[in-house]
Enzyme design. Sequence first.
Site, PDB file in Angstrom:
ATOM      1  CE1 TYR A  11      43.735  36.662  39.721  1.00 10.09           C
ATOM      2  CE2 TYR A  11      43.563  38.609  38.330  1.00 10.09           C
ATOM      3  CZ  TYR A  11      43.662  38.041  39.593  1.00 10.09           C
ATOM      4  OH  TYR A  11      43.709  38.834  40.707  1.00 10.09           O
ATOM      5  CE  LYS A 203      34.575  31.251  30.028  1.00  8.89           C
ATOM      6  NZ  LYS A 203      35.055  30.638  31.253  1.00  8.89           N
ATOM      7  N   GLY A 254      29.545  39.463  40.968  1.00  6.24           N
ATOM      8  CA  GLY A 254      30.734  40.216  40.578  1.00  6.24           C
ATOM      9  C   GLY A 254      31.749  39.360  39.853  1.00  6.24           C
ATOM     10  CB  CYS A 257      33.762  35.136  34.499  1.00  4.81           C
ATOM     11  SG  CYS A 257      35.527  35.060  34.739  1.00  4.81           S
TER      12      CYS A 257
HETATM   13  N1  SAJ Z   1      27.571  34.085  43.505  1.00  3.00           N
HETATM   14  C1  SAJ Z   1      26.323  34.211  44.095  1.00  3.00           C
HETATM   15  N2  SAJ Z   1      25.649  33.072  44.423  1.00  3.00           N
HETATM   16  C2  SAJ Z   1      26.174  31.836  44.213  1.00  3.00           C
HETATM   17  C3  SAJ Z   1      27.431  31.716  43.593  1.00  3.00           C
HETATM   18  C4  SAJ Z   1      28.115  32.857  43.244  1.00  3.00           C
HETATM   19  O1  SAJ Z   1      25.811  35.316  44.302  1.00  3.00           O
HETATM   20  O2  SAJ Z   1      25.505  30.858  44.579  1.00  3.00           O
HETATM   21  C5  SAJ Z   1      28.324  35.283  43.127  1.00  3.00           C
HETATM   22  C6  SAJ Z   1      29.719  35.353  43.752  1.00  3.00           C
HETATM   23  O3  SAJ Z   1      29.684  35.880  45.045  1.00  3.00           O
HETATM   24  C7  SAJ Z   1      30.446  36.231  42.756  1.00  3.00           C
HETATM   25  C8  SAJ Z   1      29.828  35.836  41.421  1.00  3.00           C
HETATM   26  O4  SAJ Z   1      28.590  35.217  41.732  1.00  3.00           O
HETATM   27  O5  SAJ Z   1      30.173  37.596  43.001  1.00  3.00           O
HETATM   28  C9  SAJ Z   1      30.682  34.915  40.564  1.00  3.00           C
HETATM   29  O6  SAJ Z   1      31.269  33.906  41.360  1.00  3.00           O
HETATM   30  P1  SAJ Z   1      31.437  32.386  40.877  1.00  3.00           P
HETATM   31  O7  SAJ Z   1      32.149  31.639  41.932  1.00  3.00           O
HETATM   32  O8  SAJ Z   1      30.107  31.863  40.479  1.00  3.00           O
HETATM   33  O9  SAJ Z   1      32.255  32.488  39.543  1.00  3.00           O
HETATM   34  P2  SAJ Z   1      33.678  33.101  39.064  1.00  3.00           P
HETATM   35  O10 SAJ Z   1      33.397  34.348  38.312  1.00  3.00           O
HETATM   36  O11 SAJ Z   1      34.662  33.183  40.179  1.00  3.00           O
HETATM   37  O12 SAJ Z   1      34.149  31.947  38.065  1.00  3.00           O
HETATM   38  C10 SAJ Z   1      33.276  31.549  37.006  1.00  3.00           C
HETATM   39  C11 SAJ Z   1      33.247  30.016  36.949  1.00  3.00           C
HETATM   40  N3  SAJ Z   1      32.172  29.583  36.069  1.00  3.00           N
HETATM   41  C12 SAJ Z   1      31.276  28.661  36.456  1.00  3.00           C
HETATM   42  O13 SAJ Z   1      31.275  28.145  37.557  1.00  3.00           O
HETATM   43  C13 SAJ Z   1      30.232  28.276  35.432  1.00  3.00           C
HETATM   44  C14 SAJ Z   1      34.598  29.496  36.465  1.00  3.00           C
HETATM   45  O14 SAJ Z   1      34.566  28.100  36.280  1.00  3.00           O
HETATM   46  C15 SAJ Z   1      34.971  30.162  35.123  1.00  3.00           C
HETATM   47  O15 SAJ Z   1      36.246  29.738  34.674  1.00  3.00           O
HETATM   48  C16 SAJ Z   1      35.045  31.661  35.365  1.00  3.00           C
HETATM   49  O16 SAJ Z   1      33.741  32.097  35.799  1.00  3.00           O
HETATM   50  C17 SAJ Z   1      35.475  32.336  34.075  1.00  3.00           C
HETATM   51  O17 SAJ Z   1      36.652  32.716  33.969  1.00  3.00           O
HETATM   52  O18 SAJ Z   1      34.676  32.428  33.146  1.00  3.00           O
END
Ligand code: SAJ
Length: 424
Positions: A11, A203, A254, A257
């Site tokens: 990815y 990070k 989930g 990350c």
């Molecule tokens: N989630 C919630 N509530 C929210 C936001 C998200 O329950 O308000 C859940 C989502 O449904 C999901 C999980 O959290 O299951 C993670 O989703 P996400 O959109 O927060 O993050 P990722 O894992 O898709 O991407 C994150 C991002 N990090 C941040 O926003 C600080 C991205 O910028 C990073 O590059 C990525 O992790 C990574 O590769 O580390």
Amino acid sequence: MDKICVIGLGYIGLPTASMFAANGLQVVGVDINDRIVTTLNNGGIHIFEPGLKELAQKVIHLGNLCVSKVPEEADAFIIAVPTPFNTDKTADMRAVKSATQAIVPYLSEGNLVILESTSPPLTTLNLVKPILEQSELQAGVDFYLAYSPERVLPGRILTELVENARVIGGITPESAKRGKDLYATFVKGEIVETDATTAEMVKLMENTYRDVNIAIANEFALISEKMGVNVWEAIEIANRHPRVNILKPGPGVGGHCIAIDPWFLVEASPKEAKLIKQARLVNDAMPDHVVALVEEHLDGVKAPVIGCLGLTYKANVDDIRESPAIAVTKKLIQKGVNVIAYDPYVKSDALHSIKIETNITDVFQKADLLIILVGHNDFNELQPEDFIEMRSHKIIDCCNVIQRKDKWEVSGISVYSLGDFKIN
Ligand code: SAJ
């Protein structure tokens, strides 16, 4: 800098390699997985990310990106391999180790090596550096070494790779400077130079901050259920405060990350990382909470059929890794409940253990109770009329997809939201 070698074409590695290749560098993309190498060389792609297939195939076709199973000599090497966790939640660094070892025979004086994989603090200094020095070259003297994590959001990778600010931590200031010059090939966001261990911490802190914020949202949801308050409304109002920004509750956290990275800090500093660990436990307990809500609302229905809407780890992506929606679904199946699922992003044969319908109306017709587990945009458009054919008229909404519950009540459909269960 003319030629670079990117180890790991997942990815992050593939978009990064493609971006460098599209901006004038000669790139060798390396992956140990036969299927990935063959797929790319045959004009295909192994992951879904908007615009990536077109970009990767364009640069492969132009000869700017060559895909291979083995590295080659180059001016710079970028390591972008996965760092999952072991069953005891410690970081599994095997891929980083073997990718670093694979570079050693090709390393020469003046080269730059950059680790991008999310890693526990001190990995660059204590794991990567000693392996590279088996080449008899000295890091920071004969070659440059730095850590530079990605920050891109799945679904927006090609845009965010270019536009986001980026951190680059060198084991020496010159290493950071060389790294900055390399990424400046295509990065338009600010590139901040620091040392390698700070960059590793940055990070982990970013994703941990998000995890802790979601955990507090989830805890507010649990408290609100007891108090007879709608947590979604309460958060929306609290966030009008100019210095408050609470994230959203849900069935769990989930992806590959946010549910993983905080454990690297717990592993590195277990005595201190108390809040971080607790936040992880709160978020990991959410699928069990959803299962308990479902059981509470089955009203003694014999041999119930539960319809699960959404299986991916978050809204509007096709990625199912570490998905809390799947955790909920599997927990119900383990309890002997008959479950059917539907997700517009997941093919019907994607999972062996879950029966996935291709048509959402089949789920409505067969289910005694529906649970909305992912807030896909497609589900926002659901209307009470769609549910006329449903066996029972009960929905548990874990993502606050259904607005105006009164409108639904009038149509005879009871909607219960996570974080909004009234006191009996
Ligand atoms: N989630 C919630 N509530 C929210 C936001 C998200 O329950 O308000 C859940 C989502 O449904 C999901 C999980 O959290 O299951 C993670 O989703 P996400 O959109 O927060 O993050 P990722 O894992 O898709 O991407 C994150 C991002 N990090 C941040 O926003 C600080 C991205 O910028 C990073 O590059 C990525 O992790 C990574 O590769 O580390």
